[in-house]
Design an enzyme around this catalytic site. Structure first.
Site, PDB file in Angstrom:
ATOM      1  N   VAL A   3       0.823  -1.058  -0.074  1.00 27.71           N
ATOM      2  CA  VAL A   3      -0.091   0.149  -0.017  1.00 27.71           C
ATOM      3  C   VAL A   3       0.830   1.340   0.003  1.00 27.71           C
ATOM      4  O   VAL A   3       0.657   2.287  -0.810  1.00 27.71           O
ATOM      5  CB  VAL A   3      -1.054   0.002   1.346  1.00 27.71           C
ATOM      6  N   ALA A   4       1.841   1.279   0.612  1.00 23.70           N
ATOM      7  CA  ALA A   4       2.919   2.385   0.757  1.00 23.70           C
ATOM      8  C   ALA A   4       3.568   2.680  -0.430  1.00 23.70           C
ATOM      9  O   ALA A   4       3.826   3.883  -0.801  1.00 23.70           O
ATOM     10  CB  ALA A   4       3.850   2.115   1.860  1.00 23.70           C
ATOM     11  N   GLU A  34      -1.092   6.860  -4.296  1.00 22.53           N
ATOM     12  CA  GLU A  34      -2.387   6.571  -4.822  1.00 22.53           C
ATOM     13  C   GLU A  34      -2.998   8.111  -5.120  1.00 22.53           C
ATOM     14  O   GLU A  34      -4.096   8.198  -6.000  1.00 22.53           O
ATOM     15  CB  GLU A  34      -3.471   6.419  -3.404  1.00 22.53           C
ATOM     16  N   ASP A  90       6.156  31.072 -39.639  1.00 24.89           N
ATOM     17  CA  ASP A  90       5.815  31.872 -40.927  1.00 24.89           C
ATOM     18  C   ASP A  90       6.103  33.523 -40.452  1.00 24.89           C
ATOM     19  O   ASP A  90       6.045  33.795 -39.355  1.00 24.89           O
ATOM     20  CB  ASP A  90       4.429  31.885 -41.216  1.00 24.89           C
ATOM     21  N   ASP A 120      -0.515  27.926 -41.775  1.00 24.34           N
ATOM     22  CA  ASP A 120      -2.155  28.400 -42.099  1.00 24.34           C
ATOM     23  C   ASP A 120      -2.771  27.795 -43.080  1.00 24.34           C
ATOM     24  O   ASP A 120      -3.844  27.535 -43.056  1.00 24.34           O
ATOM     25  CB  ASP A 120      -2.100  29.918 -41.806  1.00 24.34           C
ATOM     26  N   ASP A 161      -0.163  23.183 -45.904  1.00 26.69           N
ATOM     27  CA  ASP A 161       0.722  23.312 -44.533  1.00 26.69           C
ATOM     28  C   ASP A 161       0.503  21.941 -43.635  1.00 26.69           C
ATOM     29  O   ASP A 161       1.258  21.646 -42.728  1.00 26.69           O
ATOM     30  CB  ASP A 161       0.788  24.411 -43.536  1.00 26.69           C
ATOM     31  N   ASN A 183       7.151   8.065  -0.274  1.00 27.84           N
ATOM     32  CA  ASN A 183       6.753   6.566  -0.298  1.00 27.84           C
ATOM     33  C   ASN A 183       7.863   5.495  -0.106  1.00 27.84           C
ATOM     34  O   ASN A 183       7.733   4.405   0.723  1.00 27.84           O
ATOM     35  CB  ASN A 183       6.172   6.198  -1.726  1.00 27.84           C
ATOM     36  N   GLU A 197       8.427   5.452   3.663  1.00 27.86           N
ATOM     37  CA  GLU A 197       7.582   4.743   4.307  1.00 27.86           C
ATOM     38  C   GLU A 197       7.913   3.228   4.283  1.00 27.86           C
ATOM     39  O   GLU A 197       7.842   2.277   5.040  1.00 27.86           O
ATOM     40  CB  GLU A 197       6.072   4.794   3.814  1.00 27.86           C
ATOM     41  N   ASN A 223      -0.708   8.911   2.045  1.00 28.64           N
ATOM     42  CA  ASN A 223      -0.344   9.201   0.582  1.00 28.64           C
ATOM     43  C   ASN A 223      -1.350   9.987  -0.022  1.00 28.64           C
ATOM     44  O   ASN A 223      -1.322  10.679  -1.119  1.00 28.64           O
ATOM     45  CB  ASN A 223      -0.357   7.508  -0.130  1.00 28.64           C
ATOM     46  N   THR A 228      -2.231  13.708   3.429  1.00 29.25           N
ATOM     47  CA  THR A 228      -0.899  14.259   3.862  1.00 29.25           C
ATOM     48  C   THR A 228       0.281  14.728   2.730  1.00 29.25           C
ATOM     49  O   THR A 228       0.921  15.458   2.999  1.00 29.25           O
ATOM     50  CB  THR A 228      -0.325  13.930   5.168  1.00 29.25           C
ATOM     51  N   ASP A 229       0.351  13.721   1.862  1.00 32.36           N
ATOM     52  CA  ASP A 229       1.085  13.825   0.686  1.00 32.36           C
ATOM     53  C   ASP A 229       0.524  14.658  -0.351  1.00 32.36           C
ATOM     54  O   ASP A 229       0.798  15.434  -1.098  1.00 32.36           O
ATOM     55  CB  ASP A 229       1.657  12.520   0.364  1.00 32.36           C
TER      56      ASP A 229
END
Ligand code: ATP
Length: 952
Positions: free
Chosen positions: A306-307, A311, A353, A681, A685, A747, A750, A776, A779-780
């Protein structure tokens, strides 16, 4: 879109006469519909839009979100964790009040939330892009209430009379009313790449196949050449394109470079974490001399899995890109293909151009060379007010048939219209031509009048490849008494030489002069001597050297309408003179060119104009210095691809080039490893725009076809906008790298911390999957979002571009992640050991011996706050930065810290997240240890500064 069906028998328009069709749609070929008709028809038939294809159905989009290896790993973790809980539950291991399957539910919830978030972002991004695309939706020229006007294509209704020109994308199905050399590419409908000729005066059998209905034009096809007046017969979903819209709208979803990098990142992380899990499990088994702690090892493995998954990253990236496109639109750059946001920053070469992009495209005629005399013309803009001067003396040109003949050619061989709107003089059409109508009007030669005296019966339209155009006019006799051919206007009587038609040609002076054998002198055509030819070319060079755009004019009397091609008809012409016009450089481009140079980007001018004009303007703008090499289309024509490849790095100006050369130039640059942005244009082109790494179309002057082929549209046609967008691209990419460093450093920290717990024999997993998810995501995630809007570093345009093909781990990003991850882990592990021992000593009523885990959890979260503040700059110390220049980082740090403390001090949250109450002293020590992370990064910056190394 209204479901109302459109005009009856809507598939038989090709089998009716023009008048029948006009009657059926109750419209007037000369005046068009009235505003009232338009309102009613708009109500009845709805706007001229194709219904948006739903694309993938919502379930498919949702399912696609789970095709990601990291999310799949999370799902596996959720199920294994659920299985472990089930076993524990059956064994009665849960304490009363403890909720089973909490981690499983949380992980699955996060997986689903992530999926939904990805889904919402994806559909919102698609919608936002669709909305932005509408901004650049094509304009059409339409006749309404007897007036010519420009309206958005969506406002067309059946019965409208539209005017088509080269380069336009046809906005509705219609019946041709008039046409001249009309060539249409119908590949969107028929798959046939060859352009086909269309004719108005055909009546075809009802059963004629779609591809053979030569008197009709269809929505979504392109005018490759010629002009036409068209009666709109069907709009919106009732058009042929509408009928097969679903087929055309199937969206291709190629992974963008960033998505590819993210896949690389995901694979590396998942692989790395699996290796680490294996290491921990084997190490744990060896340490325990058996399988006694297998359950703990399994829990540790789940937490590590998970760490390792960031995510929150996908959501942060999508938001960053969306914000990037919005900022670019504010700079007038419209991104049509999302990857361009990230890759723009990698541009090494901008091929631009000249006309309209480097210059203002506001042409004013300044010089005329006629009959060995140079005239100066005064006046500004398109207002038909100004004098003609010869040797500084104002002269009356009305009395001079010689100049007047030249100006008649300028007014008649012309598709622009001069209009006065709200007191302001404006042109409808090409500015080059507008300047010519204006100069003629300054001499009293009114285009309208002359168009009726010399009605156009045929033409060879302008094309950048031929660099010229011709019109064939019928010589109208004065309609009084018994008309004879000598009754024509005296001004052109000499030119007609008693013939019935007059052809006027204008274009590049060299090419036009090369087709002349005579010169108009006095009141007759005389042989053109070599000396005169040289004098004209010398005068052309003199004007071009001053940066003027010069056109040459000629004519030819004809007994009958030419049935041949332009190539054979435009021969043996009679020379009239030169007209030179000034197109001043855009003032902001000079600074933009300088900015490019500082940023290691090479600006290159590619123009159809004369080499001397090009050089004068390029020198003025700083694109080329004295003596820089100019390569002309002619030279290019004779060069092999290998030779061109040798030259491309030395040439800054390509002059007199045709659109097909642009493709060769891009390819040669790309073979030299350049990452090329190219403007364009015209219809021709499009291949070069597609080939370029960033194809840029002009929003104002660009044809629909070129816009369709581009990655980005310049809403203001301005070179400076390309540079501004490039800068935004760099900022976006730098910020993406910045928060990837930030999130992944954490990560790795952790994962290592969790892995170390069983190896150090601490007994228990320091972080539960639920807590890791919190870290994740919240706080991140919050600080990462704030880092996404970090303003540009001052040196963003003072360093060379980075390769778009570089790996996500390039330029120290991989090293940073591992280094910071290890430092992070060392700090936390040291703290964990201390905390583990400490809690055995400090016991109290409220105090749980397991609270060392909460201390580790808090330490990891708070340490990331210091990381967020410090990572804002790669080389500036935090004290050297203005904390308010990105107030969002400060806010995110404050909010996140409060949320984290709530998890420790609000009882229900504590119960849910499985945390423990911490005495203030222990919280203080947590914060103290966390601060070490900040200190470390600041010391790193100092170290890099002292040792003269740079990190990016
Ligand atoms: P850019 O610099 O953006 O490539 P350009 O205007 O120089 O644009 P083209 O539009 O392809 O390039 O024109 C090429 C040449 O054709 C011009 O230099 C001029 O000599 C000639 N030309 C341009 N417009 C017209 C026109 N409306 N009629 C006749 N000749 C034209």
């Amino acid at each position: 879109m209204s479901a109302n069906s459109q005009p009856e028998s809507n598939s038989l328009w090709h089998s009716w006469e023009i008048d029948q069709a006009l009657n059926l749609l109750k419209t007037d070929a000369d005046k068009g519909l009235t505003s009232q008709d338009v309102q009613q028809r708009l109500q009845k038939y709805g706007p001229n839009e194709l219904e948006e294809n739903e694309g993938r159905n919502p379930w498919e989009i949702l399912l696609d979100q789970f095709k990601n290896i990291m999310l799949l790993m999370l799902i596996a973790v959720a199920f294994i964790s659920g299985f472990l809980d089930l076993m524990a539950w059956q064994a009665g291991e849960f304490k009363p009040g403890e909720v089973p399957f909490k981690d499983t539910v949380a992980i699955l919830a996060i997986v689903i939330v992530n999926g939904i978030l990805g889904y919402v972002q994806e559909s919102r991004a698609e919608k936002a892009l669709a909305a932005l695309k509408k901004l650049s939706s094509p304009l059409v020229r339409v006749l309404r209430d007897g007036k010519l006007m420009e309206i958005a294509a969506q406002e067309l209704v059946p019965g409208d009379m539209i005017l088509l020109e080269t380069g336009m994308q046809i906005a509705a199905d219609g019946r041709l009313i008039e046409q001249s050399n009309l060539q249409v590419r119908e590949s969107a409908l028929t798959g046939e790449a060859e352009a086909i000729s269309k004719r108005a005066n055909l009546i075809l059998p009802p059963e004629t196949a779609l591809g053979d209905r030569l008197n009709l034009v269809f929505q979504g096809t392109e005018v490759v050449q010629g002009r036409a007046k068209v009666l709109v017969t069907n709009t919106g979903m009732q058009t042929e394109l509408g009928k097969i819209a679903t087929m055309l709208q199937s969206v291709e979803n190629e992974p963008t470079p960033l998505q590819q990098r993210m896949t690389q990142l995901g694979n590396t992380l998942v692989f790395g974490s699996l290796v680490l899990v294996a290491f921990v499990v084997v190490g744990g088994i060896i340490q325990a001399r058996g399988f006694g702690n297998i359950r703990e090892l399994l829990e540790v493995s789940l937490s590590m899995a998970v760490a390792v998954v960031p995510e929150g990253l996908p959501a942060v990236i999508t938001v960053t890109l969306a914000l990037g496109t919005q900022r670019m639109v504010r700079h007038q750059a419209l991104i049509r293909k999302l990857p361009a946001v990230e890759t723009l920053g990698s541009v090494t070469t901008i091929c631009s151009d000249k006309t309209g992009t480097l210059t203002q495209n506001k042409m004013v005629v300044q010089s005329i060379y006629n009959n060995n005399h140079v005239y100066h013309v005064t006046g500004e803009g398109y207002a038909p007010r100004g004098d003609f001067q010869f040797n500084n003396q104002t002269i009356a040109v009305e009395d001079d048939p010689q100049i007047s003949a030249l100006l008649v050619a300028a007014a008649v061989c012309n598709d622009a219209v001069l209009q006065q709107q709200k007191g302001e003089w404006r042109i409808l059409g090409d500015p080059t031509e507008g300047a010519l109508v204006t100069v003629a009007a300054k001499a009293g030669i009114e285009q309208d009048q002359w168009n009726s005296k010399l009605p156009r019966v045929n033409e060879f339209p302008f094309d950048s490849e031929r660099k010229r155009m011709s019109v064939i006019c019928q010589v109208e006799q004065v309609a009084t008494g018994e008309a004879s051919l000598t009754d024509v206007d005296p001004l052109i009587a000499d030119m007609t030489q008693s013939q019935q038609y007059l052809m006027f040609t204008k274009g590049s002076p060299e090419l036009t002069l090369a087709r002349c054998t005579q010169i108009h002198s006095g009141n007759h055509a005389a042989a053109l001597t070599e000396e005169q030819r040289q004098k004209i070319l010398a005068e052309n060079d003199r004007m071009a050297n001053k940066g003027l755009r010069v056109l040459g004019f000629a004519y030819k009397p004809l007994t009958e309408m030419p049935s041949d091609t332009a190539e054979t008809s435009e021969q043996n012409l009679i020379w009239l003179g030169l007209i030179g016009m000034l197109d001043a450089p855009r003032p902001e481009v000079r600074a933009a060119v300088q900015e490019c140079r500082n940023a290691g980007i090479r600006p290159i001018m590619i123009t159809g104009d004369h080499q001397l004009t090009a050089r004068a303007i390029a020198a003025d703008l700083g694109i080329a210095g004295e003596g820089d090499r100019v390569l002309t289309g002619q030279e290019l024509q004779h060069m092999s691809d290998q030779d061109l490849e040798q030259q491309v790095d030395l040439v800054s100006i390509y002059a007199r080039v045709a659109p097909e050369h642009k493709l060769r130039i891009v390819q040669a640059l790309q073979r030299r490893g350049r990452f090329v942005a190219m403007t364009g244009d015209g219809v021709n082109d499009a291949p070069a725009l597609k080939q370029a790494d960033i194809g840029i179309a002009m929003g104002i002057t660009g044809t629909d076809v070129s816009k369709e082929a581009s990655d980005m549209v310049l809403l203001d046609d301005n070179f400076a906008t390309i540079v501004a967008a490039t800068k935004e691209g760099r900022v976006v990419y730098t910020n993406i790298r910045r928060f990837i460093k930030y999130i992944l450093g954490s990560n790795i920290g952790e994962v290592l911390t969790i892995a170390s717990a069983p190896l150090l024999g601490l007994g228990g997993v320091p972080l539960t999957p639920l807590q890791i998810l919190w870290m994740n995501l919240v706080t991140d995630g919050l600080p990462a979002l704030a880092l996404a809007v970090e303003p540009p570093e001052p040196d963003v345009m003072k360093r060379p571009p980075f390769s778009p093909r570089e790996s996500i781990f390039a330029r120290g990003l991989g090293a940073y992640m591992i280094r910071i991850g290890i430092v992070f882990a060392i700090i936390t592990i040291m703290f964990m050991l201390w905390a583990h021992n400490h809690v055995q000593l400090v016991v109290g009523e409220n105090l749980d011996p397991q609270r060392w885990k909460t201390m580790v959890f808090t330490c990891l979260c708070i340490a990331q706050m210091g990381h967020a503040i410090a990572i804002r700059s790669n080389n500036k110390l935090t004290v050297e930065m203005n904390p308010f220049s990105n107030i969002f980082v400060l806010l995110a740090v404050v909010v996140t810290t409060i949320l984290q403390l709530m998890l420790v001090y609000v009882p229900p949250l504590r119960a849910f997240f499985g945390t423990h109450w911490l005495p203030p002293a222990e919280l203080g020590i947590c914060i103290g240890f966390s601060a070490l992370m900040f200190v470390w990064i600041e010391l790193e910056k100092l170290f890099f500064r002292i040792t003269g190394r740079t990190t990016v």
